[in-house]
Design an enzyme around this catalytic site. Sequence first.
Site, mmCIF file in Angstrom:
data_model
loop_
_atom_site.group_PDB
_atom_site.id
_atom_site.type_symbol
_atom_site.label_atom_id
_atom_site.label_comp_id
_atom_site.label_asym_id
_atom_site.label_seq_id
_atom_site.Cartn_x
_atom_site.Cartn_y
_atom_site.Cartn_z
ATOM 1 N N ARG A 145 -5.817 1.383 -0.486
ATOM 2 C CA ARG A 145 -4.742 0.413 0.246
ATOM 3 C C ARG A 145 -5.448 -1.064 0.150
ATOM 4 O O ARG A 145 -4.864 -2.031 0.332
ATOM 5 C CB ARG A 145 -4.652 0.592 1.689
ATOM 6 C CG ARG A 145 -3.704 -0.086 2.440
ATOM 7 C CD ARG A 145 -3.143 0.676 3.662
ATOM 8 N NE ARG A 145 -4.391 0.625 4.691
ATOM 9 C CZ ARG A 145 -4.123 1.409 5.859
ATOM 10 N NH1 ARG A 145 -3.003 2.064 6.134
ATOM 11 N NH2 ARG A 145 -5.449 1.476 6.782
ATOM 12 N N LYS A 189 -2.528 -5.251 4.785
ATOM 13 C CA LYS A 189 -3.443 -5.526 6.164
ATOM 14 C C LYS A 189 -4.033 -6.728 5.760
ATOM 15 O O LYS A 189 -5.344 -6.971 5.390
ATOM 16 C CB LYS A 189 -4.369 -4.276 6.044
ATOM 17 C CG LYS A 189 -4.437 -3.505 7.264
ATOM 18 C CD LYS A 189 -5.278 -2.282 7.297
ATOM 19 C CE LYS A 189 -5.654 -1.953 8.741
ATOM 20 N NZ LYS A 189 -4.528 -1.655 9.785
ATOM 21 N N GLU A 224 7.590 -1.457 12.931
ATOM 22 C CA GLU A 224 6.317 -0.844 13.490
ATOM 23 C C GLU A 224 6.347 -1.082 14.980
ATOM 24 O O GLU A 224 7.313 -1.725 15.690
ATOM 25 C CB GLU A 224 5.389 -1.763 12.772
ATOM 26 C CG GLU A 224 5.160 -1.684 11.285
ATOM 27 C CD GLU A 224 3.797 -1.470 10.881
ATOM 28 O OE1 GLU A 224 2.824 -0.674 11.550
ATOM 29 O OE2 GLU A 224 3.538 -2.349 9.879
HETATM 30 C C1 PLP Z 1 -3.615 -0.509 10.273
HETATM 31 C C2 PLP Z 1 -2.237 -0.707 10.488
HETATM 32 C C3 PLP Z 1 -1.610 0.545 10.878
HETATM 33 C C4 PLP Z 1 -2.233 1.816 10.806
HETATM 34 O O1 PLP Z 1 -2.916 2.481 9.793
HETATM 35 P P1 PLP Z 1 -3.796 3.583 9.715
HETATM 36 O O2 PLP Z 1 -4.215 3.728 8.149
HETATM 37 O O3 PLP Z 1 -3.028 4.993 10.290
HETATM 38 O O4 PLP Z 1 -4.869 3.165 10.654
HETATM 39 C C5 PLP Z 1 -0.192 0.354 11.188
HETATM 40 N N1 PLP Z 1 0.470 -0.710 11.282
HETATM 41 C C6 PLP Z 1 -0.445 -2.146 10.972
HETATM 42 C C7 PLP Z 1 0.283 -3.197 10.934
HETATM 43 C C8 PLP Z 1 -1.778 -1.855 10.730
HETATM 44 O O5 PLP Z 1 -2.563 -3.021 10.266
#
Ligand code: PLP
Length: 340
Positions: A81, A184, A220
């Site tokens: 990722r 991210k 989200e």
């Molecule tokens: C990190 C994150 C998540 C959750 O991802 P995981 O891999 O399950 O920890 C969800 N939404 C956003 C915006 C994130 O930054």
Amino acid sequence: MDKELDWSHLSFGYIPTDYNVRCYYRDGKWGDIEVSQSETIDLHIAATCLHYGQEIFEGLKAFRGKDGKVRVFRLEENARRIIESAKGIMMAPVPVELFTEMVKKVVKLNERFVPPYGSGASLYIRPLEIGISAQVGVKPAKEYLFLILVSPVGPYFKEGFKPTNICIMREFDRVAPKGTGRWKVGGNYAASLEAGEKAHSLGYSAVLYLDPKEKKYLDECGPANFFAIKGGKYITPASESILPSITNKSLMQLARDMGIEVEARHIPIEELAEIDEAAACGTAAVASPVAEIDDLDTGVKYVISKDGNPGPVTTALYNRLRAIQLGEEPDVHGWNTIID
Ligand SMILES: *Cc1c(COP(=O)(O)O)cnc(C)c1O
């Protein structure tokens, strides 16, 4: 660590550990892994991360299992990722092998900070990458720093696994329709702070964002993905502005394993009236059940948990995932990396 940490009362904060690991990208290649005991970095005042937001990160956890072994959950998925995030904002991607080696190394070096089995606590692993070239023109950096720090974190649910209320507000978007939401990127969090603080001040644990284009579909839930159980199915929003949560992906797999049908698709807001259970999901909490969703603009309240308890499917999925992370149940999908 002079005295033993109070593992079950740790917050989700920063606690210093012994070491962090670093690697620099210069002259078109990644250098050697450096082990550091310093909690600071020396950064040029014109570094691109400071001026133009070239910063990406990851979040994963290491757990002390029932058998005493340390397991890192879905290390490779996180490695993959952060490569997507790097490409998204034109940074040098960290190869999967380098990411893996550095995670293993930093966990091993800080093994005494991996909380004991049964405490509910874990070792949070935070990889991050920043553009460090000194330049004032708006263009991608030529040099990067990738570093990983770790910190023990307490159990997410201090008062137990209990549903909380969330809200919908149309005043703010977290990201743009074809923007950086699927990566991210630190800047996405900056963009969500005002909405998040406003929700907290009104007594909600998070904002359930709507799709930023039409404001018709669920997106989200704060810095987490959202899923619901409807008529025995696991449904979760699919959109180009959602960050693909590895927890959500894992829960979808576990749901399928349990014979539950999974649908990743657009979910119109009105469908909230028909759901039986709902939760936010992410590494920090695994699943954070939802009691009620209040639409602040229309005044509509969707009561999800009628008795104030998490629903049976959410609870089963949560328990299953936790059991795999702690080595209590067989890791049939090969999600754990054992650190030895
Ligand atoms: C990190 C994150 C998540 C959750 O991802 P995981 O891999 O399950 O920890 C969800 N939404 C956003 C915006 C994130 O930054």
